[in-house]
Design an enzyme around this catalytic site. Structure first.
Site, PDB file in Angstrom:
ATOM      1  N   ASP A 355       0.846  -1.191   0.000  1.00 42.94           N
ATOM      2  CA  ASP A 355       0.000   0.000   0.000  1.00 42.94           C
ATOM      3  C   ASP A 355       0.886   1.247   0.000  1.00 42.94           C
ATOM      4  O   ASP A 355       2.104   1.163  -0.137  1.00 42.94           O
ATOM      5  CB  ASP A 355      -0.928  -0.015   1.213  1.00 42.94           C
ATOM      6  CG  ASP A 355      -0.151  -0.038   2.524  1.00 42.94           C
ATOM      7  OD1 ASP A 355      -0.449   0.789   3.390  1.00 42.94           O
ATOM      8  OD2 ASP A 355       0.749  -0.886   2.684  1.00 42.94           O
ATOM      9  N   HIS A 687       2.160  -8.933  -3.769  1.00 40.94           N
ATOM     10  CA  HIS A 687       1.090  -7.962  -3.528  1.00 40.94           C
ATOM     11  C   HIS A 687       1.681  -6.555  -3.496  1.00 40.94           C
ATOM     12  O   HIS A 687       2.447  -6.212  -2.589  1.00 40.94           O
ATOM     13  CB  HIS A 687       0.414  -8.275  -2.193  1.00 40.94           C
ATOM     14  CG  HIS A 687      -0.719  -7.357  -1.863  1.00 40.94           C
ATOM     15  ND1 HIS A 687      -1.980  -7.505  -2.390  1.00 40.94           N
ATOM     16  CD2 HIS A 687      -0.779  -6.262  -1.071  1.00 40.94           C
ATOM     17  CE1 HIS A 687      -2.765  -6.551  -1.933  1.00 40.94           C
ATOM     18  NE2 HIS A 687      -2.056  -5.770  -1.124  1.00 40.94           N
ATOM     19  N   ASP A 738       1.787 -17.480  -4.760  1.00 46.83           N
ATOM     20  CA  ASP A 738       2.364 -16.411  -5.582  1.00 46.83           C
ATOM     21  C   ASP A 738       1.227 -15.746  -6.338  1.00 46.83           C
ATOM     22  O   ASP A 738       1.019 -15.978  -7.527  1.00 46.83           O
ATOM     23  CB  ASP A 738       3.413 -16.969  -6.531  1.00 46.83           C
ATOM     24  CG  ASP A 738       4.104 -15.867  -7.322  1.00 46.83           C
ATOM     25  OD1 ASP A 738       4.086 -14.700  -6.857  1.00 46.83           O
ATOM     26  OD2 ASP A 738       4.651 -16.154  -8.406  1.00 46.83           O
ATOM     27  N   GLU A 747       3.073 -10.379   0.142  1.00 40.96           N
ATOM     28  CA  GLU A 747       3.339  -8.945   0.088  1.00 40.96           C
ATOM     29  C   GLU A 747       4.843  -8.695   0.092  1.00 40.96           C
ATOM     30  O   GLU A 747       5.634  -9.535   0.530  1.00 40.96           O
ATOM     31  CB  GLU A 747       2.695  -8.241   1.282  1.00 40.96           C
ATOM     32  CG  GLU A 747       2.632  -6.727   1.122  1.00 40.96           C
ATOM     33  CD  GLU A 747       1.651  -6.076   2.094  1.00 40.96           C
ATOM     34  OE1 GLU A 747       1.268  -4.930   1.845  1.00 40.96           O
ATOM     35  OE2 GLU A 747       1.289  -6.716   3.091  1.00 40.96           O
TER      36      GLU A 747
END
Length: 878
Positions: A355, A687, A738, A747
């Site tokens: 993020d 991610h 994955d 992540e």
């Protein structure tokens, strides 16, 4: 965001409401929208008007995608230039779902322009939690699409949403035959593990250990053969049956070919009729990974454009969060309502993980380990500085006479300093815990396109101590390069320490997890210990010495380096121990010996784990409880092993580091290299909101050198939608996907790549695995007098090539100040001393020696620094 609540909108799968069960309770009076009332219908239809025979109702669409029924299909004209998939949507609301039901969603679709759409079953309101979130590629041919998912929560009114935006060109999207029915069998996930012969797919050092694992049902030893690239047999032997590996529930054998020192590429191991992935045996295996693992940080910088000349066109991007629309930006950020009445400029720093949040406690351990990677070049015999120096790495600050790794670390340090509460405000000197979006953003999302308001979150003691520790380390490392910045760091560190002592129990709220991770931590004794260690090492002040020696953590190997885990952002005492054990400081000889014993005690335990475990990993959590980011725990334990090797010179510690590398690069139950670009079967769909090729083919995969978080036993119940769907009941080391959507296992994060950078730097320095070569010898002779000491240094070139010009670097033990110098240009910056030649002794020929000297203010003989580097490479003492 990692090791904390889910990103994005929280992407979770959901299930259909038990309409039949409810109907039974009410005499069969209830039916799902569009469902037949027949008693023998085991799976009622949840979609109303999925064939569009009744027109468009109850379907809806966004204003930029007007729709109508054309030839029996619903067709939407999507305008050009939308930025994100969710900018244009066709959907249907009021769909009941129930936790525990497994559903099949089917449809057919076409698009006049190829589109990658997001197909979601989700909450219809914030936080838009998803039961199904899939990426489908739609083109001119109508191809049936099927998704099977299991709901994890009851929904009275869920939504099916086809997110069709994000295209540069206008397109007409048509959909037909939409159906959602319960009663499906949950799909059984079978991971593709490739060959049962598991090796380090990157390779092995010529003189290091070479071990592997074979998955087989056999109970007797089996023959194995090492083959060169041309198929010629190089070595052979028999496997050692090991029984069932508890981390994977696989029956395995091990094999060892450490005696092989032949170098080359394309080697394979053949055993039990199976062939391993190819690998190399070379001394330079980790040269590129040192650079790639550090380039990760530049590519995740906030507040600066990422330059294509440094990273390539596909990874270049505009600056994120600099107040350029649609960003709200980080240059004038308000606090959460009620948290403060001021605004701060907190631009810069690194995006934490997948993020766009920036967290002080995560940035703290990450930047500390980057600085540790550099500081090791000043203290460890086998460490080389040239590969981290000015012009060596992919950063834009080349040519400023500062090591590139310190340029990178400063980008984060500047951000951490900006997070400190200014003087004159409540909690002045404390540090804000984090800054991130007020609401979760979707996946994918380029940082410069993030439209959410940024918010400062309240200060915490943990964040404050992270600044105290890292700024103290900054103060000693940057003094030779920027004395003003070093002084700023020292002031900030001491201010933060005083503020933390005044407010020792201000904790992050576990409920503060909207738009970013919480990173709550209600035990900050480890942060106090770490900060005291760094401040004491930098300043020598008795205040910090007392804080160290009085801490209950001092001398406790289990507290610093847990037996069933490792260092992490919530457990940082070990960072302080490593500094005290390696960087010259004012501990007594006995105290220093005790600290170093903590390191070797922990290293002995981790080394034993690599020998005892069937996959050779230095990580053995109780109950095989592989945690979120387990690969970072493995790497942090490898840092302890590497430090023990540096302190003692014992090969057993170095060999354990190498076995840990074997695990990360393929000798593991999944036969998976967890680092992008390294090995034959590597993670490529981590991610991340920008490196999200799996979600949007227009975006790139992660660049080489990006570490996946790794197996996580709790992933199936963490809210991670992919893990919930595929990993139920998984064995600990098999709990990994994955998949771009699996944030709990896949992540990326700054505090995961930082130990990777340290370890790969160590591995690259290891050369062929036999220990560093020495091409110089340094004699350090000190003679005390009434108020000081005179020191003579002799450096001899024991190599075969001339060294010109030469430069010697070392750290002064104790509080020495140099005065008169001769026969060299000698400079002192804090404890760092450099000696450079004069015009007449510029060249050091093979076999030749140079003498120079200095006076210093120290009572008694000046202590030998131990490690002296000639042009960045350690010399033999004596």
């Amino acid at each position: 965001m990692n090791a904390s609540p889910p990103p994005s909108p929280a992407r979770r799968r959901h299930r259909a409401l038990g309409v039949l069960a409810l109907a039974a309770l009410f005499g069969g009076a209830l039916t799902a929208p569009g469902a037949a009332a027949a008693d023998d219908d085991p799976a009622p239809e949840q979609i109303t008007n999925g064939d569009f025979s009744a027109g468009t109702a109850p379907w809806w669409w966004t204003a930029n995608a007007p729709a109508a029924v054309v030839d029996g299909r619903l067709c939407a004209d999507v305008e050009a230039g939308t930025a994100n998939p969710w900018d244009a949507i066709v959907g249907q609301n009021d769909i009941p779902l129930i936790a525990g039901e497994t559903y099949t969603l089917t449809y057919t679709a076409t698009s006049t322009v190829p589109l990658s759409i997001h197909t979601n079953v989700q909450m219809a309101t914030e936080p838009y939690t998803t039961d199904l979130s899939a990426t489908d590629r739609i083109g001119a041919e109508a191809v049936p699409v099927t998704h099977v998912f299991t709901a994890t929560a009851d929904r009275d009114a869920a939504q099916v949403a086809f997110q069709i935006g994000g295209g540069a060109e206008a397109a007409t999207f048509c959909v037909d035959d939409v159906s959602l029915r319960g009663g499906a069998e949950p799909p059984v996930y079978e991971p593709d593990t490739g060959s049962p012969v598991r090796v380090n797919q990157v390779g092995y050092l010529p003189k290091g250990p070479k071990t592997g694992t074979l998955v087989t049902d056999a109970t007797d030893p089996l023959p194995w053969t090492l083959k060169a690239a041309d198929g010629a047999a190089v070595a052979s032997g028999t496997t050692v049956p090991g029984g069932e590996d508890p981390t994977s529930r696989q029956n395995v054998h091990t094999f060892d070919f450490s005696d092989v020192t032949t170098t080359g590429d394309g080697f394979t191991i053949e055993a039990d009729g199976q062939v391993s992935e190819p690998f190399s045996i070379r001394a330079d295996l980790y040269d590129s990974l040192r650079s790639d693992s550090l380039a990760y940080f530049y590519q995740n910088r906030s507040g600066i454009a990422i330059d294509a000349d440094l990273v390539g066109e596909e990874y270049a991007r505009p600056a994120g969060h600099l107040d350029v629309a649609p960003n709200k930006g980080d240059t004038d950020v308000p606090c959460q309502p009620g948290a403060c009445d001021y605004r701060l400029d907190v631009r810069g720093g690194w995006y934490d993980a997948g993020d766009h949040g920036k967290y002080v406690v995560n940035g703290g351990i990450a930047v500390a380990e980057l600085m540790d990677t550099y500081e090791r070049t000043l203290t460890a015999d086998g460490a080389e500085s040239a590969e981290l120096g000015d012009g060596a790495l992919r950063v834009p600050e080349h040519g400023n006479d500062v090591p590139d790794i310190l340029d990178e670390a400063r980008w984060e340090l500047d951000f951490l300093l900006r997070m400190q509460v200014p003087a004159g405000n409540p909690l002045a000197g404390m540090v804000h815990h984090k800054v991130h979006d007020a609401q979760w953003t979707g996946l994918p999302m380029r940082p410069e396109l993030d439209p959410e308001q940024r918010e400062l979150h309240p200060p915490t003691t943990a964040a404050t101590l992270n600044l105290a520790a890292t700024a103290a380390q900054c103060a000693r490392l940057y003094e030779p390069f920027d004395a003003d910045f070093a002084a700023e760091c020292r002031t900030a560190a001491e201010t933060a320490w005083a503020a933390a002592k005044a407010h020792p129990a201000v904790y992050a709220s576990p409920a503060d997890g909207v738009g970013g991770g919480t990173y709550e931590d209600d035990d900050v004794s480890d942060e106090f210990y770490w900060a005291a260690a760094e401040l004491f090492t930098t300043t020598g002040k008795d205040t910090y010495r007392r804080a160290l020696l009085d801490s209950p953590l001092h001398g406790d190997a289990d507290a610093a380096f847990p037996a069933d885990g490792g260092m992490w952002w919530g457990g940082t005492a070990g960072l302080g121990v490593l500094t005290l054990a390696t960087v010259p400081n004012d501990l007594t000889a006995g105290q220093l010996a005790d600290v170093r014993a903590v390191v070797t005690t922990a290293a002995d335990r981790y080394a034993r784990q690599t020998r005892d475990q069937l996959y050779g990993v230095p990580y053995a959590p109780a109950g095989q409880n592989y945690t979120w980011g387990s690969n970072s725990q493995v790497l942090n334990n490898m840092i302890v092993l590497a430090t023990a090797a540096d302190l003692t010179g014992e090969a057993a510690y170095r060999d354990a580091v190498l076995r840990g590398a074997d695990y990360l690069f393929g000798r593991n139950p999944l036969n998976q290299s967890y680092v992008t670009g390294y090995g034959e079967r590597f993670s490529r769909n981590q991610h991340h909101r920008f490196w999200a090729h799996e979600s949007d083919p227009a975006l790139p995969h992660p660049p080489a050198g990006s570490l996946a978080g790794g197996p996580n036993l709790t992933a199936p119940t963490s809210g991670d939608p992919e893990a919930a769907a595929k990993l139920k009941g998984c064995a600990a080391a098999m709990c990994y996907l994955d998949d771009n959507g699996s944030y709990a296992t896949n992540e990326v994060a700054i505090n995961w790549n930082a130990p990777l950078a340290f370890v790969t730097s160590y591995l690259d320095d290891a050369g062929d695995g036999a220990g560093p070569d020495r091409a110089c010898r340094v004699t350090y002779s000190s003679h005390p007098w009434s108020t000081g000491s005179t020191t003579t240094v002799t450096v001899k070139n024991t190599g075969t090539e001339a060294v010109t010009p030469w430069s010697l670097t070392w750290l002064l033990p104790g509080d020495q100040k140099l005065s008169h110098t001769w026969s060299a240009e000698i400079a002192q910056y804090g404890r760092t001393v450099t000696a450079a030649p004069l015009s007449w002794n510029r060249t050091l020929a093979p076999g030749a020696s140079v003498d120079f000297g200095f006076n210093s203010t120290v009572s008694g003989p000046a202590a030998d620094p131990g490690t002296v580097k000639l042009n960045g490479r350690a010399c033999t003492a004596g």
